[in-house]
Design a protein around this motif. Structure first.
Motif, PDB file in Angstrom:
ATOM      1  N   GLY A 166     -15.366  -0.411   6.808  1.00 54.04           N
ATOM      2  CA  GLY A 166     -15.878  -1.171   5.807  1.00 54.04           C
ATOM      3  C   GLY A 166     -14.761  -2.217   5.213  1.00 54.04           C
ATOM      4  N   GLU A 168     -14.084  -3.255   2.302  1.00 59.60           N
ATOM      5  CA  GLU A 168     -13.684  -2.939   1.058  1.00 59.60           C
ATOM      6  C   GLU A 168     -12.580  -1.794   0.953  1.00 59.60           C
ATOM      7  N   VAL A 172     -17.836   3.427   5.083  1.00 58.50           N
ATOM      8  CA  VAL A 172     -19.189   2.941   4.609  1.00 58.50           C
ATOM      9  C   VAL A 172     -20.135   3.999   4.844  1.00 58.50           C
ATOM     10  N   SER A 173     -21.262   3.873   4.411  1.00 59.06           N
ATOM     11  CA  SER A 173     -22.345   4.707   4.499  1.00 59.06           C
ATOM     12  C   SER A 173     -22.648   5.230   5.982  1.00 59.06           C
ATOM     13  N   GLU A 175     -20.550   6.443   7.977  1.00 58.84           N
ATOM     14  CA  GLU A 175     -19.269   6.413   8.864  1.00 58.84           C
ATOM     15  C   GLU A 175     -18.860   7.919   9.253  1.00 58.84           C
ATOM     16  N   ARG A 276     -19.790  -8.062   7.571  1.00 62.67           N
ATOM     17  CA  ARG A 276     -19.061  -7.217   6.896  1.00 62.67           C
ATOM     18  C   ARG A 276     -20.001  -5.987   6.804  1.00 62.67           C
ATOM     19  N   THR A 277     -19.553  -4.963   7.462  1.00 56.57           N
ATOM     20  CA  THR A 277     -20.352  -3.691   7.642  1.00 56.57           C
ATOM     21  C   THR A 277     -20.386  -2.957   6.283  1.00 56.57           C
ATOM     22  N   ILE A 278     -21.607  -2.510   6.179  1.00 57.89           N
ATOM     23  CA  ILE A 278     -21.822  -1.562   4.850  1.00 57.89           C
ATOM     24  C   ILE A 278     -22.405  -0.533   5.222  1.00 57.89           C
ATOM     25  N   ALA A 279     -23.045  -0.073   6.441  1.00 54.66           N
ATOM     26  CA  ALA A 279     -23.392   1.074   6.742  1.00 54.66           C
ATOM     27  C   ALA A 279     -23.551   1.423   8.364  1.00 54.66           C
ATOM     28  N   SER A 304     -24.865  -4.937   8.059  1.00 61.03           N
ATOM     29  CA  SER A 304     -23.958  -5.944   7.248  1.00 61.03           C
ATOM     30  C   SER A 304     -24.486  -6.060   5.808  1.00 61.03           C
ATOM     31  N   SER A 305     -23.529  -6.335   5.035  1.00 61.95           N
ATOM     32  CA  SER A 305     -23.782  -6.853   3.691  1.00 61.95           C
ATOM     33  C   SER A 305     -25.032  -7.760   3.426  1.00 61.95           C
TER      34      SER A 305
END
Length: 462
Positions: A166, A168, A172-173, A175, A276-279, A304-305
């Protein structure tokens, strides 16, 4: 009540990697007592994790003078200074012999889970500086020993805490759930049963570690007609991720970037930018649908986002950097930069947003010292989240610290370091031959003596 005379206690070094062992050698050379704690079952466990990777720096920049002096009576022969070792060769031909020369001063299988003052937690002020340090050391069986020390050098590095996928700073979800499909570090193209060989693999990250991973994954040993390699970049364009090529003052790094560019041009590497990976999702889950078209059990999808998806991945290689483990320092007083988690006096000189390895200054004990008198951060640990690190800078750090601990403040304050000219140093690379055409991580210039004195002398890649 425990009665301890701090002056009669050893200096404790945490971490038996290149910088920790060099610190011990410096202290031994000054007739100081020292004990080194290493979490792994063998010295230099961090280096072992990337032993297949060849360094950008030649042998001439990878051994410390104090260590060479300690090794000389053992019959040790310095390696060819112009050659570039792998991590494994660095261990075999230098770090392991150095640990052996230090003998029972090095304690392996010893995890430091806490550093404090005797009978004092973080809150207590009264008599604090007169009390020795207490290291809480855990054995592999789980028992905890309290070890007293008059000073502490934390040289644990950052490799034990890789950054997540992630952007941030948090996993991420999915991971954690798909941890068996995620490799944090550089893949070994020569390993038996390589999980990346002939597979669909995404490399998430930029910098030398990402380039090294991409070269490994597109090598003939791994890349078959059924292979797929995806380079996932958070930034909107590739930009300078290839490095400077022929103009790069890091010849090995420049060649690495050129090889990746060739592989991209040849179609061996797909490039996905602004992702940008979110999951991380199971390949059979696509907005509730049980079939996303991947047609392969156990595969995963990166999301990604902005809603884009990279489908049908067998493996994800996460090379997004590292961060320091500060958990075992929670009961001592630290002064760290809020962003880099590096010593506050050092941080302005190593901020990767502004500095390369050619623009920072050499530094020593006074920059690395923490408000807890007698505690120092050194080596990669001193750089916090900043990515660039040179072994030679770490060696000079601990030389200065050891001199200060021995009471030789004149020597401690005079830092002489062969500084690199320019460039952003990732620490390690992968290229074909041991012989290189250039000088290590960055092109060196002559030694530059610098008298230490406060904020103006901070900085230097480690």
């Amino acid at each position: 009540m425990v009665s301890v005379v701090p002056q009669e206690l050893p200096v404790a070094v945490i971490g038996a990697g290149p910088i920790g062992l060099a610190a011990a050698a410096e202290l031994v050379g000054r007739d100081q007592q020292v004990v080194v704690f290493e979490q792994g079952n063998e010295p230099a466990s961090g280096v072992r994790s990337w032993g297949h990777v060849r360094l950008f720096s030649p042998w001439s920049e990878l051994t410390s003078p104090a260590a060479e002096k300690l090794l000389a009576p053992t019959g040790w022969t310095p390696p060819n200074g112009k050659r570039y070792p792998t991590g494994t060769a660095w261990i075999t031909n230098y770090l392991a012999p150095l640990a052996a020369a230090l003998g029972d001063r090095v304690r392996t299988g010893s995890t430091v889970i806490g550093v404090s003052r005797l009978d004092r937690d973080l809150l207590v002020e009264s008599g604090r500086e007169q009390q020795p340090f207490v290291l809480h050391v855990q054995s592999p069986e789980g028992s905890i020993e309290r070890v007293f020390a008059r000073a502490v050098i934390d040289a644990t590095g950052t490799l034990s805490v890789p950054n997540p996928l992630g952007s941030e700073g948090y996993p991420v979800s999915g991971e954690t759930a798909h941890a068996d499909r995620i490799l944090y570090g550089m893949p070994d193209a020569t390993a038996d049963g390589n999980p990346c060989a002939g597979k669909a693999v995404a490399v998430v990250g930029s910098g030398a570690s990402a380039l090294t991973s991409l070269i490994a994954l597109t090598s003939d040993d791994v890349h078959t007609p059924g292979s797929r390699v995806v380079w996932v970049l958070r930034r909107g364009t590739v930009g300078n991720s290839y490095g400077g090529g022929d103009a790069d003052e890091l010849p090995a790094r420049g060649a690495l970037g050129a090889r990746v560019r060739e592989a991209v041009t040849a179609g061996r590497i797909e490039v996905v930018t602004g992702f940008r990976t979110i999951a991380v999702e199971d390949a059979h889950t696509n907005n509730g649908d049980t079939n996303n078209g991947s047609g392969a059990d156990g595969r995963v999808v990166l999301v990604s986002s902005d809603g884009r998806r990279i489908e049908g991945l067998d493996q994800v290689v996460c090379v997004t950097g590292f961060r320091p483990d500060l958990s075992f320092l929670s009961e001592v007083r630290l002064d760290l930069d809020q962003r880099l988690q590096a010593p506050a006096k050092l941080a302005p000189e190593i901020d990767p947003n502004w500095h390369s390895c050619g623009s920072v200054q050499p530094h020593g004990y006074d920059v690395l010292a923490q408000p807890e008198d007698g505690l120092y951060l050194a080596g990669m640990k001193s750089y916090g989240r900043a990515p660039s690190f040179l072994a030679m800078t770490g060696y000079e750090q601990v030389r200065s610290i050891a001199a200060a601990l021995a009471g030789d403040l004149d020597a401690a304050g005079q830092v002489e370091l062969t500084l690199p000219d320019t460039g952003v140093c990732g620490g390690a690379g992968l290229f074909d031959s041991e012989e290189g055409s250039g000088g290590g991580c960055c092109g060196p210039v002559g030694p530059q003596p610098v008298s230490l004195g406060g904020l103006s002398t901070t900085g230097g890649p480690s």
